[in-house]
Scaffold this motif. Structure first.
Motif, mmCIF file in Angstrom:
data_model
loop_
_atom_site.group_PDB
_atom_site.id
_atom_site.type_symbol
_atom_site.label_atom_id
_atom_site.label_comp_id
_atom_site.label_asym_id
_atom_site.label_seq_id
_atom_site.Cartn_x
_atom_site.Cartn_y
_atom_site.Cartn_z
ATOM 1 N N ASN A 123 0.877 -1.058 0.059
ATOM 2 C CA ASN A 123 -0.167 0.030 0.172
ATOM 3 C C ASN A 123 0.868 1.312 -0.136
ATOM 4 N N THR A 127 -2.483 4.304 -0.027
ATOM 5 C CA THR A 127 -3.436 3.972 -1.208
ATOM 6 C C THR A 127 -4.408 2.630 -0.531
ATOM 7 N N GLY A 129 -6.699 -0.781 -0.909
ATOM 8 C CA GLY A 129 -6.364 -2.078 -1.860
ATOM 9 C C GLY A 129 -7.230 -3.367 -1.151
ATOM 10 N N HIS A 133 -3.036 -6.210 -1.776
ATOM 11 C CA HIS A 133 -2.900 -4.880 -1.620
ATOM 12 C C HIS A 133 -3.793 -4.571 -0.180
ATOM 13 N N SER A 134 -4.312 -5.213 0.438
ATOM 14 C CA SER A 134 -4.941 -5.116 1.804
ATOM 15 C C SER A 134 -3.894 -5.206 2.571
ATOM 16 N N THR A 190 -8.489 -2.442 4.452
ATOM 17 C CA THR A 190 -8.429 -1.687 3.189
ATOM 18 C C THR A 190 -7.420 -0.578 3.256
ATOM 19 N N SER A 199 -9.533 7.747 -2.181
ATOM 20 C CA SER A 199 -8.804 6.538 -2.795
ATOM 21 C C SER A 199 -8.316 7.081 -4.222
ATOM 22 N N ALA A 203 -3.884 6.648 -5.638
ATOM 23 C CA ALA A 203 -3.829 5.735 -6.568
ATOM 24 C C ALA A 203 -3.333 6.176 -7.712
ATOM 25 N N LEU A 210 -2.305 -0.668 -8.563
ATOM 26 C CA LEU A 210 -3.428 -0.230 -7.457
ATOM 27 C C LEU A 210 -4.420 0.593 -8.056
ATOM 28 N N GLN A 213 -7.838 -1.113 -8.657
ATOM 29 C CA GLN A 213 -8.422 -1.711 -7.494
ATOM 30 C C GLN A 213 -9.421 -0.174 -6.986
#
Length: 256
Positions: A123, A127, A129, A133-134, A190, A199, A203, A210, A213
């Motif tokens: 991340n 960001t 994700g 990407h969490s 997230t 978000s 990104a 990324l 998403q």
């Protein structure tokens, strides 16, 4: 107040939210950089507080001008609750996204001024994700449920705190604390969105993977906000009493 001035207020408020919240994550969450110990970094709790404080301060500063949305999901939720005209959704959302991108641009310029700054990790650049990407490796479905539920609760707080029956002048405190709590819950899941503009801005600088998403962080928050707006309107709205234009104006005055 005309729409242009209100949209500018939304741009400024969203800029502060993204710059303050994401800036705290990028610049101050872990400090000194690259060291095993973290004696000065603000960590998860500090970042959560930063996001809440941005909303609280801007709600008092420009909330009386624009209503203090700073978030496309909030605008949709207020529209669903019949507290915001649909014809003003596009200008508000455009201003919010521009504010988020502008804040991310300034933040990127500042962050890249440090020797050794890199877009690394799952991340980068604060960001949001899901999946790999969490922050905690949570699945798409888990992230979807988290964002829908927390945005629903965020809008319930906003709608209740700005209800004409609620005590005046305290709405920004409740809303800011609610956003702090939301971040304390969901940063591991997230990295916490509940705000499509927030978000989108970071990104853009974090790379194609990324950015691909970001769709989830538009769909889930807006869905949660719409459900909250319709729910509050049909179950909690004071429809049994006679309303006047002055009553509707109290929504903005709650933020004064």
């Amino acid at each position: 107040m005309n729409l242009v001035k209100r949209s500018i207020a939304e741009l400024i408020g969203t800029f502060w939210l993204v710059f303050g919240g994401c800036g705290s994550a990028v610049l101050a969450a872990a400090f000194p950089y690259g060291e095993g110990s973290n004696p000065l970094g603000i960590g998860l709790v500090g970042v959560s507080l930063a996001f809440g404080l941005t909303v609280l301060t801007m709600a008092y500063a420009v909330g009386p001008i624009s209503g203090g949305h700073f978030n496309p999901a909030v605008s949709f939720g207020l529209w669903a609750a019949k507290r915001f005209p649909g014809g003003e959704l596009l200008p508000y959302i455009a201003a919010q996204v521009v504010g988020a991108i502008a804040a991310s641009t300034v933040l990127f310029i500042i962050a890249s001024g440090r020797v050794g700054f890199e877009m690394t990790g799952s991340n980068p650049f604060a960001t949001n994700g899901f999946g790999v990407h969490s922050p905690g490796g949570y699945s798409l479905f888990a992230c979807l449920i988290t964002e829908v539920l927390l945005t629903f609760m965020f809008l319930m707080v906003i709608l209740g705190a700005t209800d004409r029956r609620a005590p005046q002048g305290f709405a920004p405190i409740a809303i800011g604390l609610a956003l702090t709590l939301i971040h304390l819950i969901s940063i591991p899941v997230t990295n916490t969105s509940v705000n499509p503009a927030r978000s989108t801005g970071p990104a853009i600088f974090a790379g194609v993977e990324l950015f691909q998403q970001v769709w989830l962080f538009w769909v889930a928050p807006i869905l949660g906000a719409l459900v909250a707006g319709f729910f509050y309107l049909n179950f909690f709205d004071d429809s049994t009493s006679t309303k006047t234009p002055e009553d509707d104006a109290l929504v903005s005055e709650k933020l004064a």
